[in-house]
Design an enzyme around this catalytic site. Structure first.
Site, short mmCIF file in Angstrom:
data_model
loop_
_atom_site.label_atom_id
_atom_site.label_comp_id
_atom_site.label_asym_id
_atom_site.label_seq_id
_atom_site.Cartn_x
_atom_site.Cartn_y
_atom_site.Cartn_z
CD GLN A 189 7.57 -81.13 -36.19
OE1 GLN A 189 7.61 -79.72 -36.20
NE2 GLN A 189 6.63 -81.50 -36.70
CE LYS B 287 5.38 -100.65 0.21
NZ LYS B 287 3.86 -100.88 0.69
CB THR C 127 5.32 -103.94 -2.00
OG1 THR C 127 4.43 -103.77 -0.66
CG2 THR C 127 4.81 -104.82 -3.00
CG ASP C 128 6.68 -102.75 4.85
OD1 ASP C 128 6.22 -101.62 4.81
OD2 ASP C 128 7.34 -103.13 6.07
NE ARG D 294 6.98 -71.17 -34.66
CZ ARG D 294 6.59 -72.45 -34.80
NH1 ARG D 294 5.13 -72.63 -34.54
NH2 ARG D 294 7.30 -73.60 -34.96
CG PHE E 252 5.21 -73.60 -38.37
CD1 PHE E 252 5.95 -74.65 -38.92
CD2 PHE E 252 3.81 -74.01 -38.68
CE1 PHE E 252 5.49 -75.97 -39.14
CE2 PHE E 252 3.09 -75.18 -38.92
CZ PHE E 252 4.03 -76.31 -39.15
CG HIS F 237 0.33 -73.51 -29.70
ND1 HIS F 237 1.05 -73.62 -30.94
CD2 HIS F 237 -0.46 -74.81 -29.50
CE1 HIS F 237 0.91 -74.83 -31.27
NE2 HIS F 237 0.18 -75.57 -30.51
CG ASN G 267 4.77 -75.37 -30.55
OD1 ASN G 267 4.69 -74.19 -29.82
ND2 ASN G 267 4.66 -75.44 -31.79
#
Length: 305
Positions: free
Chosen positions: A233, A12, A57-58, A184, A167, A261, A259
């Site tokens: 990274q 469940k 599942t109940d 940045r 970068f 941006h 990322n």
């Protein structure tokens, strides 16, 4: 041509449960989303139509709520281990070989200010809360009758550095249009999962789950803030190694860092200079940086999504 039933499981999913601890005038809240998945002797359920080995599942749903009442919820990890052991060890005939419990936890904070406060030195209302609206805490507990495996984590923790990120010097080909950046914005939405060395064998004491979560989160944030980033990274690796350096109970950590941006807006048509002040925040498309950092000699087990 013969057909073979492969790996199968059932349970469940997404049982929403809020547990209020009312032992005193000062209430505590645990807000969880619990998913149960069982594997075992279920071939006949698929192949012959016999449900003799099928726990509904109940029933798994009812177990989640009953256990919350009977045992309380000390932490997501402790509650998940309790449930997993029950499904493997207590269901008759031992038909369940493996139980996997996945939990998302939603955090609440006490509303500050005047109001009911039961004792000196305590802050915030005794029984009034506000959702924090930041990350979701996650846990996955697997028990196979011999040992437990606990993978905790968080998702949707949004962070941003407004400088100390660049970068440049990257590989370029005939399709490269990206301009190098000396300064940045670096922003990401952290998804982190970390595996504990704890196995639950031979009376092994569990780590303090809530404290460990708080500390891993702190080290992730401190590494993000304290790393001059040459790439996302590199930041990922710094975050992972800081956790392993400071939390001995963690064997491996996997990070997913999209990322987010931020692009400088061209204000020249309006006769304005844009000195790294006004940005357009793009939610799509995004670079997705992923990686695992683990201790030497440890075989990583956190799956690659």
């Amino acid at each position: 041509m013969a057909h073979v039933l492969g790996q199968n499981q059932y349970g469940k999913a997404e049982n929403r449960i809020v547990r209020v601890q009312r032992g005193s005038g000062r209430h505590e809240i645990k807000d969880l989303n619990v998913s149960v998945s069982l594997s075992g002797e279920f071939e006949d359920v698929h192949l012959t139509g016999s449900n003799a080995n099928c726990l509904p599942t109940d029933s798994t749903k009812n177990t989640v709520y009953a256990f919350a009442k009977q045992y309380g919820i000390e932490s997501a990890e402790a509650f998940g281990i309790l449930l997993a052991r029950h499904f493997v060890e207590d269901i008759e005939r031992g038909v369940v070989h493996r139980a996997r419990i996945r939990i998302e936890e939603y955090a609440w904070q006490r509303i500050p200010g005047p109001g009911p406060v039961s004792g000196p030195g305590q802050t915030g209302h005794d029984h009034s809360f506000v959702r924090t609206g930041q990350e979701v805490r996650t846990s996955e507990i697997v028990y196979d009758g011999r040992s437990v495996q606990v993978v905790s984590g968080l998702k949707d923790l949004v962070v941003l550095n407004s400088t100390d990120s660049e970068f440049r010097g990257y590989l370029k080909d005939g399709y490269t249009t990206l301009q190098e950046a000396d300064d940045r914005i670096l922003s990401t939405r952290i998804t982190a999962r970390w595996k504990y060395g704890h196995t639950g064998r031979d009376g092994e004491a569990p780590p303090p789950w809530d404290h460990c979560y708080t500390q891993v989160r702190r080290h992730l944030l401190e590494a993000f803030a304290g790393t001059y980033s040459h790439s996302l990274q590199q930041t990922l690796h710094a975050m992972g190694t800081r956790v392993l350096d400071h939390r001995a109970e963690v064997d491996e950590i996997r990070l997913e860092l999209p990322n987010r941006h931020h692009f400088l807006v061209d204000l020249k048509p309006f006769g304005l200079d844009n000195d790294n002040e006004v940005y357009y925040a793009a939610d799509r498309m995004y670079g997705l940086i992923e990686g695992t950092v683990h201790r030497e000699g440890v075989v990583p087990v956190i799956p690659v999504a």
